[in-house]
Design an enzyme around this catalytic site. Sequence first.
Site, PDB file in Angstrom:
ATOM      1  N   ARG A  29       0.824  -1.203   0.000  1.00  0.00           N
ATOM      2  CA  ARG A  29       0.000   0.000   0.000  1.00  0.00           C
ATOM      3  C   ARG A  29       0.863   1.259   0.000  1.00  0.00           C
ATOM      4  O   ARG A  29       0.965   1.971  -0.991  1.00  0.00           O
ATOM      5  CB  ARG A  29      -0.942  -0.006   1.222  1.00  0.00           C
ATOM      6  CG  ARG A  29      -2.109   0.998   1.114  1.00  0.00           C
ATOM      7  CD  ARG A  29      -1.764   2.408   1.539  1.00  0.00           C
ATOM      8  NE  ARG A  29      -1.300   2.519   2.894  1.00  0.00           N
ATOM      9  CZ  ARG A  29      -0.818   3.634   3.426  1.00  0.00           C
ATOM     10  NH1 ARG A  29      -0.729   4.742   2.685  1.00  0.00           N
ATOM     11  NH2 ARG A  29      -0.375   3.673   4.675  1.00  0.00           N
ATOM     12  N   ASP A  30       1.550   1.500   1.084  1.00  0.00           N
ATOM     13  CA  ASP A  30       2.363   2.712   1.200  1.00  0.00           C
ATOM     14  C   ASP A  30       3.516   2.694   0.201  1.00  0.00           C
ATOM     15  O   ASP A  30       3.929   3.741  -0.302  1.00  0.00           O
ATOM     16  CB  ASP A  30       2.898   2.818   2.632  1.00  0.00           C
ATOM     17  CG  ASP A  30       3.504   4.176   2.938  1.00  0.00           C
ATOM     18  OD1 ASP A  30       3.202   5.134   2.218  1.00  0.00           O
ATOM     19  OD2 ASP A  30       4.278   4.273   3.901  1.00  0.00           O
ATOM     20  N   HIS A 222       6.682   4.117  12.568  1.00  0.00           N
ATOM     21  CA  HIS A 222       6.757   4.088  11.105  1.00  0.00           C
ATOM     22  C   HIS A 222       7.829   5.092  10.686  1.00  0.00           C
ATOM     23  O   HIS A 222       7.562   6.289  10.574  1.00  0.00           O
ATOM     24  CB  HIS A 222       5.387   4.481  10.536  1.00  0.00           C
ATOM     25  CG  HIS A 222       5.284   4.402   9.053  1.00  0.00           C
ATOM     26  ND1 HIS A 222       4.381   3.582   8.406  1.00  0.00           N
ATOM     27  CD2 HIS A 222       5.944   5.047   8.068  1.00  0.00           C
ATOM     28  CE1 HIS A 222       4.491   3.734   7.095  1.00  0.00           C
ATOM     29  NE2 HIS A 222       5.446   4.627   6.865  1.00  0.00           N
ATOM     30  N   CYS A 255       6.080   9.428   0.061  1.00  0.00           N
ATOM     31  CA  CYS A 255       4.798  10.069   0.317  1.00  0.00           C
ATOM     32  C   CYS A 255       4.522  11.029  -0.827  1.00  0.00           C
ATOM     33  O   CYS A 255       5.300  11.961  -1.037  1.00  0.00           O
ATOM     34  CB  CYS A 255       4.807  10.818   1.652  1.00  0.00           C
ATOM     35  SG  CYS A 255       3.258  11.700   1.946  1.00  0.00           S
TER      36      CYS A 255
END
Length: 315
Positions: A29-30, A222, A255
Amino acid sequence: MTTPETGLPMVVPATDLPARVRIHEVGARDGLQNEKSTVPTEVKAEFVHRLADAGLTTIEATSFVHPKWVPQLADAEDLFPRLSDLREVALPVLVPNQRGLDRALALGARRVAVFASATESFAKANLNRTVDESLAVFDPVVRQAKDAGAHVRGYVSMCFGDPWEGAVPLHQVVRVCQALRDMGCDELSLGDTIGVATPGHTLELLSLLNEEGVPTNVIGVHFHDTYGQALANTYAALEHGVTTVDASAGGLGGCPYAKSATGNLATEDLVWMLQGLGIETGVDLGKLTATSVWMAEQLGRPSPSRTVRALSHQE
């Protein structure tokens, strides 16, 4: 398990560290949400299955966010059913709002996550809302998820620094964490979104959270490795008693809303350190490395993980 042919890493346990760590794998996902090109759904499904075969028991599968915002994960409805055979694996999914939660629950998701920010700048960039406005959106989402019997994780980004605001006061992070706990979140993940944390900073935040009523057993960490501090920060968190660590196979990810954010802590690098410390993870490092080499081939570039490169002789 150490590498059979060499007996490495040599196991030298340290005192006062957890006996076991649960790795919250975020690569599917990330990791993949930051790819410039869209990864085919069948490749994503195989990636998750390979990660499960390597022994990972918590694998964040996808995000039920509007395709406009994260087009790389627009296939959530197609992907999630392809993972239904992984009955012994927890498959959390990200849900940004009520609509996302409804979509996830309709497909049988039983572990969901919401994504908050400790800073106003990132809340605006990522959610187009203020911090308080975003928390107000999440409140009914978390409550509905809990009413449906789902486990809820609350991500808190920019816990250690923000690309627009710089240093983030600890009390800002604590306030958001407390709000998510009050809503009903079962677990919190403290995000070092741009990788600027240091071990002392990590310990100070964890201690303050405890002082303000947030217990260590609901906290995960994280870390991003922008300044090469992710493992050092993880070790500090382990010393504090944290037993949940987020990591991304092969070091995938970043990100899309924070340009200075580089890759996540690589799961292989984490496992190598934990094995050397005698801490159980249940992960087969050989299978995990092979999975990341395979995924790197799908993406057309070598893995940034130092452990993957060392064990696979990847150039």
